[in-house]
Scaffold this active site. Structure first.
Site, PDB file in Angstrom:
ATOM      1  N   HIS A   1       0.834  -1.215   0.000  1.00  0.00           N
ATOM      2  CA  HIS A   1       0.000   0.000   0.000  1.00  0.00           C
ATOM      3  C   HIS A   1       0.870   1.267   0.000  1.00  0.00           C
ATOM      4  O   HIS A   1       0.619   2.190  -0.763  1.00  0.00           O
ATOM      5  CB  HIS A   1      -0.888   0.048   1.251  1.00  0.00           C
ATOM      6  CG  HIS A   1      -1.867  -1.065   1.362  1.00  0.00           C
ATOM      7  ND1 HIS A   1      -1.724  -2.093   2.260  1.00  0.00           N
ATOM      8  CD2 HIS A   1      -3.027  -1.306   0.696  1.00  0.00           C
ATOM      9  CE1 HIS A   1      -2.751  -2.923   2.150  1.00  0.00           C
ATOM     10  NE2 HIS A   1      -3.549  -2.484   1.197  1.00  0.00           N
TER      11      HIS A   1
ATOM     12  N   GLN B   1     -18.052  -6.524  -1.530  1.00  0.00           N
ATOM     13  CA  GLN B   1     -17.134  -7.418  -2.236  1.00  0.00           C
ATOM     14  C   GLN B   1     -16.814  -8.674  -1.438  1.00  0.00           C
ATOM     15  O   GLN B   1     -15.990  -9.480  -1.847  1.00  0.00           O
ATOM     16  CB  GLN B   1     -15.872  -6.676  -2.676  1.00  0.00           C
ATOM     17  CG  GLN B   1     -14.942  -6.232  -1.555  1.00  0.00           C
ATOM     18  CD  GLN B   1     -13.823  -5.356  -2.088  1.00  0.00           C
ATOM     19  OE1 GLN B   1     -14.022  -4.202  -2.422  1.00  0.00           O
ATOM     20  NE2 GLN B   1     -12.610  -5.899  -2.171  1.00  0.00           N
TER      21      GLN B   1
ATOM     22  N   GLY C   1      -2.317  -2.056  -7.319  1.00  0.00           N
ATOM     23  CA  GLY C   1      -1.199  -2.986  -7.198  1.00  0.00           C
ATOM     24  C   GLY C   1      -1.380  -4.183  -8.121  1.00  0.00           C
ATOM     25  O   GLY C   1      -2.498  -4.678  -8.304  1.00  0.00           O
TER      26      GLY C   1
ATOM     27  N   ASP D   1      -3.036  -7.818  -7.267  1.00  0.00           N
ATOM     28  CA  ASP D   1      -4.439  -8.033  -7.644  1.00  0.00           C
ATOM     29  C   ASP D   1      -4.612  -7.682  -9.115  1.00  0.00           C
ATOM     30  O   ASP D   1      -5.399  -6.797  -9.478  1.00  0.00           O
ATOM     31  CB  ASP D   1      -5.349  -7.171  -6.768  1.00  0.00           C
ATOM     32  CG  ASP D   1      -5.225  -7.541  -5.302  1.00  0.00           C
ATOM     33  OD1 ASP D   1      -5.432  -8.712  -4.975  1.00  0.00           O
ATOM     34  OD2 ASP D   1      -4.880  -6.659  -4.486  1.00  0.00           O
TER      35      ASP D   1
ATOM     36  N   SER E   1       0.295  -9.008   1.453  1.00  0.00           N
ATOM     37  CA  SER E   1      -1.160  -8.986   1.468  1.00  0.00           C
ATOM     38  C   SER E   1      -1.611  -8.795   2.910  1.00  0.00           C
ATOM     39  O   SER E   1      -0.986  -9.330   3.835  1.00  0.00           O
ATOM     40  CB  SER E   1      -1.696 -10.321   0.940  1.00  0.00           C
ATOM     41  OG  SER E   1      -3.057 -10.470   1.310  1.00  0.00           O
ATOM     42  N   SER E   2      -2.694  -8.059   3.072  1.00  0.00           N
ATOM     43  CA  SER E   2      -3.226  -7.868   4.435  1.00  0.00           C
ATOM     44  C   SER E   2      -3.646  -9.207   5.020  1.00  0.00           C
ATOM     45  O   SER E   2      -3.708  -9.371   6.242  1.00  0.00           O
ATOM     46  CB  SER E   2      -4.424  -6.923   4.405  1.00  0.00           C
ATOM     47  OG  SER E   2      -4.050  -5.712   3.796  1.00  0.00           O
ATOM     48  N   ARG E   3      -3.953 -10.183   4.165  1.00  0.00           N
ATOM     49  CA  ARG E   3      -4.419 -11.483   4.659  1.00  0.00           C
ATOM     50  C   ARG E   3      -3.260 -12.385   5.091  1.00  0.00           C
ATOM     51  O   ARG E   3      -3.504 -13.436   5.693  1.00  0.00           O
ATOM     52  CB  ARG E   3      -5.271 -12.179   3.600  1.00  0.00           C
ATOM     53  CG  ARG E   3      -6.625 -11.498   3.401  1.00  0.00           C
ATOM     54  CD  ARG E   3      -7.556 -12.293   2.518  1.00  0.00           C
ATOM     55  NE  ARG E   3      -8.913 -11.786   2.570  1.00  0.00           N
ATOM     56  CZ  ARG E   3      -9.471 -10.993   1.647  1.00  0.00           C
ATOM     57  NH1 ARG E   3      -8.779 -10.612   0.588  1.00  0.00           N
ATOM     58  NH2 ARG E   3     -10.717 -10.579   1.780  1.00  0.00           N
TER      59      ARG E   3
HETATM   60  O1  PAF Z   1      -7.778  -3.978  -3.467  1.00  0.00           O
HETATM   61  C1  PAF Z   1      -8.522  -3.537  -2.556  1.00  0.00           C
HETATM   62  O2  PAF Z   1      -8.075  -3.248  -1.435  1.00  0.00           O
HETATM   63  C2  PAF Z   1     -10.012  -3.367  -2.829  1.00  0.00           C
HETATM   64  O3  PAF Z   1     -10.511  -4.389  -3.625  1.00  0.00           O
HETATM   65  C3  PAF Z   1     -10.378  -1.974  -3.394  1.00  0.00           C
HETATM   66  C4  PAF Z   1      -9.774  -1.751  -4.779  1.00  0.00           C
HETATM   67  C5  PAF Z   1      -9.897  -0.893  -2.445  1.00  0.00           C
HETATM   68  C6  PAF Z   1     -11.903  -1.866  -3.530  1.00  0.00           C
HETATM   69  O4  PAF Z   1     -12.537  -2.043  -2.308  1.00  0.00           O
END
Ligand code: PAF
Length: 288
Positions: A37, A61, A147, A150, A185-187
């Site tokens: 990020h 989502q 990024g 994704d 990744s945050s995960r």
């Molecule tokens: O990649 C993400 O963090 C999310 O899918 C996004 C693009 C902020 C949309 O919620």
């Protein structure tokens, strides 16, 4: 750096920056910042005169069985990191502000949103594209930073931007990796200690195919097999898909004669990880 949860206030501040002659960069996020990020924020701050970052864990989502409730929320430290990375404004709205009662409109990108991650996460990209379209309408940035970890998401958003005549320029930035190759990744923080040691196998597998590509292999099935056999050898890794698709349009590739990506998604325990590399015959060597 300022932060606000109010749409009117954010529009006012962006208008002011634009009136000052600054071009607007935008980094949409769900928070829980890592170096992936902050590298996007830094890129925006370098290229654009004024940078807006959104932090919003977008409920539309996530499927009902997914991690919406447990998704890490770390607003205070995210604000500090955004500021240190050069952001000028953080927009952190509530779900009620983004989806007030009576909300009925969704944006869907056909086909591209139904393959790869879209297959196992039905409705996911509809939620992503809808919230990004809203955010683009609120902020009206000149440049949008996404990024490449994704990559499918970025390709789908770029399609939506083109199809719906948004004027923003989409900038896809390289994946940021841990020292052992694991894509940030945050995960990743969900991984157990044991699974964290296995997780870099994903990128190792992609790299094995990448090196074959560098040595001239252009047959997609052979490149996929090379990576898949490495992942199959690790019993803890549950592969969801491993596929090569063309960068433009995400159609399956049989032989690599235009820019393509090798995509992988796999589960380690309950944690779902994704990664990809670019295979571009014009570049001749794979891009991590
Ligand atoms: O990649 C993400 O963090 C999310 O899918 C996004 C693009 C902020 C949309 O919620």
């Amino acid at each position: 750096m300022d932060h606000s949860s109010n749409i009117t206030e954010v529009r006012r501040q962006v208008d002011e920056a634009r009136a000052d002659g600054l071009n607007i960069g935008f980094v949409p996020t769900m928070g829980a910042f890592h170096r992936g990020h902050t590298s996007l924020i830094e890129a925006s701050a370098r290229i654009c005169g004024w940078t807006v970052v959104s932090i919003f864990v977008n409920p539309t989502q996530f499927a009902p069985n997914e991690d919406l409730d447990s998704y890490p929320r770390t607003l205070k430290s995210d604000l500090a990191k955004a500021q240190a990375s050069g952001a000028d404004l953080v927009f952190a709205p509530s779900a009620e502000q983004m989806y007030p009662s009576g909300f009925k409109t969704y944006v869907e990108v056909e086909e591209l949103g139904h393959v790869l991650c879209g297959k196992s996460r039905p409705g996911h990209f509809r939620g992503v594209v809808t919230v990004v379209a809203k955010l683009l309408n609120i902020i009206r940035p000149d440049a949008l930073f996404l990024g490449r970890k994704d990559a499918q998401q970025a390709i789908i958003i770029a399609r939506m931007v083109e199809d719906l005549d948004f004027t923003v320029e989409v900038k896809m930035r390289p994946t940021v990796r841990e020292a052992d190759g694991l894509a940030m990744s945050s995960r990743n923080q969900y991984l157990s200690v044991a699974h964290r040691t296995i997780a870099p196998r994903l990128f190792e597998a992609l790299s094995v195919s990448g090196r074959l590509f560098d040595h001239g292999e252009r047959n997609a099935a052979k490149l996929v097999d090379a990576a898949a056999s490495i992942l199959r050898a690790e019993s803890e890794i549950d592969v969801e898909y491993i596929e090569i698709r063309k960068a433009r349009g995400l159609e399956p590739a049989e032989s690599i004669n235009e820019s393509s990506l090798l995509f992988v998604a796999a589960k380690l325990g309950e944690t779902r990880l994704i990664d990809n590399i670019i295979l571009d015959p014009e570049m001749g060597s794979f891009e991590a």
